[in-house]
Motif scaffolding. Structure first.
Motif, PDB file in Angstrom:
ATOM      1  N   HIS A   1      16.890   8.989   8.129  1.00  0.00           N
ATOM      2  CA  HIS A   1      15.607   9.637   8.416  1.00  0.00           C
ATOM      3  C   HIS A   1      14.679   9.536   7.208  1.00  0.00           C
ATOM      4  O   HIS A   1      13.528   9.087   7.326  1.00  0.00           O
ATOM      5  N   ASN A   2      15.196   9.917   6.037  1.00  0.00           N
ATOM      6  CA  ASN A   2      14.362   9.891   4.833  1.00  0.00           C
ATOM      7  C   ASN A   2      13.981   8.473   4.453  1.00  0.00           C
ATOM      8  O   ASN A   2      12.856   8.208   4.020  1.00  0.00           O
ATOM      9  N   LEU A   3      14.937   7.572   4.650  1.00  0.00           N
ATOM     10  CA  LEU A   3      14.648   6.173   4.332  1.00  0.00           C
ATOM     11  C   LEU A   3      13.527   5.645   5.211  1.00  0.00           C
ATOM     12  O   LEU A   3      12.600   4.976   4.736  1.00  0.00           O
ATOM     13  N   GLY A   4      13.589   5.971   6.494  1.00  0.00           N
ATOM     14  CA  GLY A   4      12.560   5.522   7.422  1.00  0.00           C
ATOM     15  C   GLY A   4      11.192   6.059   7.049  1.00  0.00           C
ATOM     16  O   GLY A   4      10.204   5.330   7.038  1.00  0.00           O
ATOM     17  N   VAL A   5      11.145   7.347   6.691  1.00  0.00           N
ATOM     18  CA  VAL A   5       9.862   7.950   6.324  1.00  0.00           C
ATOM     19  C   VAL A   5       9.308   7.258   5.083  1.00  0.00           C
ATOM     20  O   VAL A   5       8.130   6.889   5.029  1.00  0.00           O
ATOM     21  N   THR A   6      10.167   7.040   4.090  1.00  0.00           N
ATOM     22  CA  THR A   6       9.709   6.389   2.862  1.00  0.00           C
ATOM     23  C   THR A   6       9.195   4.983   3.137  1.00  0.00           C
ATOM     24  O   THR A   6       8.124   4.590   2.680  1.00  0.00           O
ATOM     25  N   LEU A   7       9.990   4.247   3.945  1.00  0.00           N
ATOM     26  CA  LEU A   7       9.680   2.840   4.149  1.00  0.00           C
ATOM     27  C   LEU A   7       8.440   2.647   5.021  1.00  0.00           C
ATOM     28  O   LEU A   7       7.582   1.820   4.727  1.00  0.00           O
ATOM     29  N   PHE A   8       8.322   3.428   6.068  1.00  0.00           N
ATOM     30  CA  PHE A   8       7.248   3.179   7.039  1.00  0.00           C
ATOM     31  C   PHE A   8       6.061   4.110   6.842  1.00  0.00           C
ATOM     32  O   PHE A   8       5.103   4.062   7.613  1.00  0.00           O
ATOM     33  N   HIS A   9       6.119   4.986   5.845  1.00  0.00           N
ATOM     34  CA  HIS A   9       5.000   5.897   5.621  1.00  0.00           C
ATOM     35  C   HIS A   9       4.420   5.686   4.233  1.00  0.00           C
ATOM     36  O   HIS A   9       3.252   5.339   4.080  1.00  0.00           O
ATOM     37  N   ASP A  10       5.274   5.832   3.227  1.00  0.00           N
ATOM     38  CA  ASP A  10       4.754   5.726   1.858  1.00  0.00           C
ATOM     39  C   ASP A  10       4.553   4.278   1.434  1.00  0.00           C
ATOM     40  O   ASP A  10       3.625   3.960   0.717  1.00  0.00           O
ATOM     41  N   TYR A  11       5.459   3.396   1.885  1.00  0.00           N
ATOM     42  CA  TYR A  11       5.409   2.011   1.394  1.00  0.00           C
ATOM     43  C   TYR A  11       5.200   1.034   2.536  1.00  0.00           C
ATOM     44  O   TYR A  11       5.780  -0.050   2.536  1.00  0.00           O
ATOM     45  N   VAL A  12       4.372   1.396   3.485  1.00  0.00           N
ATOM     46  CA  VAL A  12       4.289   0.554   4.683  1.00  0.00           C
ATOM     47  C   VAL A  12       3.610  -0.789   4.389  1.00  0.00           C
ATOM     48  O   VAL A  12       4.016  -1.825   4.917  1.00  0.00           O
ATOM     49  N   VAL A  13       2.624  -0.806   3.491  1.00  0.00           N
ATOM     50  CA  VAL A  13       1.920  -2.072   3.222  1.00  0.00           C
ATOM     51  C   VAL A  13       2.820  -3.076   2.499  1.00  0.00           C
ATOM     52  O   VAL A  13       2.952  -4.224   2.949  1.00  0.00           O
ATOM     53  N   PRO A  14       3.484  -2.682   1.404  1.00  0.00           N
ATOM     54  CA  PRO A  14       4.418  -3.646   0.784  1.00  0.00           C
ATOM     55  C   PRO A  14       5.502  -4.102   1.746  1.00  0.00           C
ATOM     56  O   PRO A  14       5.884  -5.282   1.748  1.00  0.00           O
ATOM     57  N   PHE A  15       5.961  -3.184   2.602  1.00  0.00           N
ATOM     58  CA  PHE A  15       7.006  -3.534   3.560  1.00  0.00           C
ATOM     59  C   PHE A  15       6.516  -4.614   4.517  1.00  0.00           C
ATOM     60  O   PHE A  15       7.192  -5.614   4.751  1.00  0.00           O
ATOM     61  N   GLU A  16       5.320  -4.421   5.050  1.00  0.00           N
ATOM     62  CA  GLU A  16       4.788  -5.407   6.001  1.00  0.00           C
ATOM     63  C   GLU A  16       4.528  -6.745   5.312  1.00  0.00           C
ATOM     64  O   GLU A  16       4.791  -7.807   5.874  1.00  0.00           O
ATOM     65  N   ILE A  17       4.030  -6.686   4.081  1.00  0.00           N
ATOM     66  CA  ILE A  17       3.750  -7.940   3.364  1.00  0.00           C
ATOM     67  C   ILE A  17       5.044  -8.707   3.131  1.00  0.00           C
ATOM     68  O   ILE A  17       5.123  -9.919   3.355  1.00  0.00           O
ATOM     69  N   SER A  18       6.091  -7.994   2.737  1.00  0.00           N
ATOM     70  CA  SER A  18       7.349  -8.700   2.486  1.00  0.00           C
ATOM     71  C   SER A  18       7.913  -9.257   3.778  1.00  0.00           C
ATOM     72  O   SER A  18       8.545 -10.319   3.775  1.00  0.00           O
ATOM     73  N   SER A  19       7.691  -8.585   4.916  1.00  0.00           N
ATOM     74  CA  SER A  19       8.209  -9.141   6.174  1.00  0.00           C
ATOM     75  C   SER A  19       7.445 -10.397   6.565  1.00  0.00           C
ATOM     76  O   SER A  19       8.030 -11.335   7.118  1.00  0.00           O
ATOM     77  N   VAL A  20       6.136 -10.438   6.256  1.00  0.00           N
ATOM     78  CA  VAL A  20       5.384 -11.674   6.515  1.00  0.00           C
ATOM     79  C   VAL A  20       5.920 -12.804   5.650  1.00  0.00           C
ATOM     80  O   VAL A  20       6.069 -13.946   6.096  1.00  0.00           O
ATOM     81  N   LEU A  21       6.274 -12.456   4.413  1.00  0.00           N
ATOM     82  CA  LEU A  21       6.850 -13.451   3.508  1.00  0.00           C
ATOM     83  C   LEU A  21       8.138 -14.026   4.088  1.00  0.00           C
ATOM     84  O   LEU A  21       8.361 -15.239   4.107  1.00  0.00           O
ATOM     85  N   PHE A  22       8.983 -13.143   4.622  1.00  0.00           N
ATOM     86  CA  PHE A  22      10.237 -13.588   5.234  1.00  0.00           C
ATOM     87  C   PHE A  22       9.964 -14.509   6.415  1.00  0.00           C
ATOM     88  O   PHE A  22      10.616 -15.540   6.585  1.00  0.00           O
TER      89      PHE A  22
END
Lengths: 353, 181
Positions: free
Chosen positions: B131-152
């Motif tokens: 739960h906490n991981l999801g909140v961190t990943l998709f709320h606080d760091y959503v832009v870096p997360f999406e950018i890295s997925s585009v990179l992948f």
């Protein structure tokens, strides 16, 4: 501050012992059931000599396997050769740890949950163990030092990896609706007939097909295609090491039936009955027993389905298998995931765009 | 010693022993198998730190998928102790020097760090739960997360483009599927 909870430890050990023995027993009788179902579909009698209706046939088969000579090829790598079937069996048995077999018993005021571990990553744990299961086949096939075994092992492993992807994506759609990974909570959300099969039919279909591939069952038993690869990855195996490989397949079938019943068919929920009310009237322990029986009936239906398919549909060719996995199932699963996400979002937004 | 300490020491020794065996095994397939043991031990450490999601993803992705691909390559190339190419002696020395330099840097960096104040929280802490991981990943760091997925994604497309062999694609089934015809 931390004192050791001996009661819990003993309770869990007994539970593990029971579940493992039951899995083995079920796997034993699955072998008989498979032959009986095959016989029935081909208008034969099937094994009928050992005991009435052949019910001692699995014992006879086991005795035969134990009595056979154990052969380890000299050019094989000995340790890995023995490790292969052991690993296959171990991973097959480990999956049962997170399946909730029934609600709970109350014994002398003590609540006994019928689940070995209710971890909050339940379904991912199953995926983790299944992905480890590849090594049983791969190590065994490679250690045999036989070209056919190696080819079969690599076929089997690439098939399992390919279908794991579609399986994982189909599960994501389900998890978006449930909001939890814990199998017990998923079952509790499905009480009173709100089964996830009703809202995730496509996801279930994909999961079912992938389950066939993960268990190496026909029509996906490419790693034991005898017309191309002699015997497949267990070509060099004899005696009980061969028995372990064959047995692991049946245990896998049993567990994947249990997982499918848990995820999509309400697990131990008794259909057409208000479980909680019935339990309050007749006592929790009777309810728990009744639920175990219902759960096993659901699993038995799946096992029968596995056998029905095996004796009906011929084996795929290898390129067809890969085409089905990558060109059909994964796009379908992705579509299912996107559609589910869209609907869940709309629902959270009270059906406003 | 509580159970946590016993498990910690067991997993640590297992990880280090297996890591050493990865390096000193003659047979590449054995090396890969020992590497899987290392991953399992590290996953155990994650669980001790209450990062269950990380633990299981480590198992599924690294031990389950990537190592299988490694095994594919080694098994098909049929590498073993005899066919392993003998490396140049200077290459070996260079490797030792580089590895030693890395060790030196790590030790120097860790020596300065204030480790006493940052003892890992075991058995409590819920930062690693899903739960906490999801909140961190998709709320606080959503832009870096999406950018890295585009990179992948772009990496994946690149692999498909490079790996595709035009000629083979055409010749495989010239007149549809005439298997056994």
């Amino acid at each position: 501050m931390m004192h050791f909870d001996w009661v819990l430890l003993i309770e869990k050990c007994v539970l593990i012992l029971i579940i493992i023995s039951v899995s083995l027993l079920v796997a034993m009788y699955e072998t008989l059931a498979e032959r009986k179902v095959a016989a029935w579909m081909q208008d034969r009698r099937g094994p009928s000599r050992a005991g009435p209706w052949g019910i001692f046939q699995p014992l006879a088969d086991g005795m035969k396997l134990f009595a056979k000579e154990e052969i380890i090829p000299t050019s094989s790598s000995r340790l890995l050769f023995v490790l292969g079937p052991g690993l296959a069996m171990l991973t097959a048995m480990m999956t049962s740890a997170v399946v909730p077999w029934s609600s709970h018993f109350v014994i002398g005021g003590h609540v006994v949950n019928m689940q070995i571990a209710d971890v909050n990553i339940g379904i991912l744990y199953i995926f983790g163990v299944v992905s480890m299961g590849v090594y049983g086949i791969m190590i065994g096939g490679w250690a045999s030092n036989n070209k056919f075994s190696l080819l079969a092992a690599i076929r089997g492993a690439s098939q399992i990896i390919s279908y794991e992807l579609a399986m994982g994506i189909s599960i994501i759609a389900l998890l978006m609706m449930s909001g939890t990974l814990s199998l017990r909570e998923i079952v509790e959300q499905q009480q009173n007939g709100h089964y996830y099969i009703l809202v995730q039919p496509l996801g279930f279909l994909i999961f079912l097909i992938c389950a066939f591939a993960e268990c190496n069952r026909t029509p996906f038993d490419l790693s034991e295609a005898e017309n191309e690869l002699n015997f497949g990855y267990h070509q060099e195996y004899s005696s009980m090491k061969l028995g372990f490989y064959l047995f692991a397949e049946y245990v896998n079938m049993f567990i994947s039936g249990a997982v499918m019943a848990t995820l999509y068919f309400g697990g131990y929920d008794i259909p057409f009955l208000n479980d909680a009310a019935w339990g309050a009237h007749h006592g929790q322990n009777w309810l728990a027993i009744f639920q175990v029986v219902v759960f096993f009936l659901k699993i038995a239906c799946f096992i029968f389905f596995f056998m029905w398919v095996r004796w009906t549909i011929p084996r795929f060719r290898y390129d067809q298998l890969m085409k089905l996995g990558w060109n059909v199932l994964i796009p379908l699963a992705l579509f299912n995931m996107l559609a589910t996400g869209f609907i869940v979002l709309l629902h959270q937004n009270h059906w406003h765009f | 010693m509580g159970i946590t300490q016993v498990l910690f020491w067991f997993l640590s020794i297992m990880a280090i022993l297996a890591a050493i065996l990865v390096v000193i095994s003659k047979n590449p397939v054995h090396s890969v198998l020992w590497l899987i043991v290392v991953f399992v031990a590290i996953s155990g450490h994650y669980i001790l730190l209450d990062a269950q999601f990380l633990a299981i993803v480590n198992l599924i992705v690294y031990a389950g998928a990537i190592m299988v691909l490694f095994l594919f390559v080694f098994m098909l190339m049929n590498l073993n102790a005899e066919t392993e190419p003998q490396k140049n002696r200077w290459l070996k020395i260079a490797g030792v020097v580089t590895g030693g330099a890395l060790l030196l840097v790590l030790v120097a960096a860790l020596k300065k760090a204030d480790l006493k104040a940052q003892i890992a929280e075991m058995n409590k802490g819920d930062i690693g739960l899903i739960h906490n991981l999801g909140v961190t990943l998709f709320h606080d760091y959503v832009v870096p997360f999406e950018i890295s997925s585009v990179l992948f994604l772009s990496a994946m497309v690149g692999v498909v483009v490079i790996g595709r062999n035009e000629r083979e694609q055409k010749d495989m089934w010239p007149h549809g599927n005439n298997y056994g015809a």
